[in-house]
Design an enzyme around this catalytic site. Structure first.
Site: not given
Length: 352
Positions: A107, A111, A172, A174-175, A213, A242
């Protein structure tokens, strides 16, 4: 059996659309009874009582719409989010890819959520609907924020009164730039601000526990630094870990997509990182194991390696909604088979 029959049809749908339909379906269900967990599964972490150690990881319920329903599915706790101060659409679609041959997902959502203000009234109502299960709220920073640490402080102020625990998510992939907050200096500044904000919340309620996390894609020096800073600021637990940006051998056509990889291929890396953090902390910081957990045996292995709790998400896409109940029943049998009277007794037992 029903899910096995329905899964081929579900997998013909776009992954994100199927997920949206799942959330809508859960919202439409009546609030049934909470299944009873075997007493051997009850455990305590950060002063919170968990009926069982199997939790739903964040990402499934990004906007905090169905944590009460997840508890009815057999989870001992549900962590919602990631919620950011302002709503944001996330990255362009398509951004979720099933790797069916690998029982994995990639993915690059970024967010996507409706924001903390939109979720707050709903989460406030959830307080009385968790049926003994624990509600965690995962907070993050907006992609375009000029001050990401300020975003986490805002998240603490907005969400702490509504949560049994908060998770500060800096892991994450993805940021852009978010994982840089795991660097020692940045983490020091972040956790100092977060814990000060938590401690300054008034109202007479006990201080909400704060978890951190982190990513699995860390070097040994990173792990030592994170443990040092986490211990200094008195965080209540570390969540390990993660999704990964690494790519073990994969068979599925979508293996080349960018984003975070979760599911079965992450298992070995996530387990090793849990062991690494256990060793670096000397067992003095509670750990929560996440990544590639697909059955009771995986959960038990993570507990014996040092996890006080475990979380899953991707495996449920492949195994179906009965997974949590099945896992708790089998985990209870495994604990009793090996002579443990509680989850706490088994935590870190592989070290002995």
């Amino acid at each position: 059996m029903l899910y096995d029959l329905a899964r081929p049809f579900i997998f013909t749908l776009d992954a994100e659309k199927a997920h949206g339909l799942t959330i809508a379906g859960l919202k439409a269900l009546p609030l049934g009874p909470v299944p009873k967990s075997d007493p051997v599964l009850a455990t305590t972490l950060a002063g919170l009582d968990f009926p069982n150690p199997i939790g739903m990881a964040p990402g499934f319920d990004k906007n905090g719409e169905v944590p009460d329903k997840l508890i009815r599915m057999g989870f001992g706790f549900a962590e919602v989010g990631t919620l950011t101060p302002l709503p944001q659409p996330g990255n362009p679609k398509p951004r979720i890819f099933r790797l069916v041959k690998d029982k994995a997902v990639i993915n690059r959502l970024g967010f996507n959520n409706g924001g903390q203000e939109e979720a707050a009234p709903r989460l406030k109502r959830m307080g009385g609907r968790m049926g003994g299960g624990v509600l965690g709220i995962n907070i993050g920073a907006n992609k375009d924020s000029e001050d990401r640490i300020a975003d986490y402080v805002t998240g603490v102020r907005n969400m702490a009164p509504l949560a049994d625990y908060l998770t500060v998510n800096i892991s994450s992939p993805n940021t852009p730039g978010l994982r840089a907050l795991q660097d020692k200096g940045a983490l020091e500044e972040l956790l100092s601000a977060v814990m000060e904000a938590r401690d300054n919340i008034t109202g007479g309620a006990p201080k909400v526990p704060v978890f951190l996390k982190v990513a699995p894609d860390l070097e040994p020096a990173d792990i030592d630094d994170i443990v040092e800073v986490t211990a200094k600021h008195g965080l209540d637990a570390l969540i390990i870990s993660n999704t990964t940006i690494t790519r073990p051998p994969l068979r599925s056509p979508h293996k080349g997509e960018t984003g975070g990889l979760s599911g079965a291929p992450l298992k070995d890396l996530a387990l090793q990182r849990l062991k690494d953090f256990r060793a670096a902390s000397g067992g003095n910081i509670p750990l929560i194991g996440v990544g590639g957990i697909a059955n009771a045996e995986d959960a038990y292995e993570r507990i014996r390696a040092g996890a006080s709790l475990v979380q899953l998400y991707t495996a449920m896409i492949y195994e179906g909604p009965a997974m949590a109940r099945s896992m708790t029943c089998k985990l209870a049998r495994l604990l009793k088979r090996d002579g443990f009277s509680s989850v706490a007794e088994a935590v870190g037992s592989a070290d002995k």
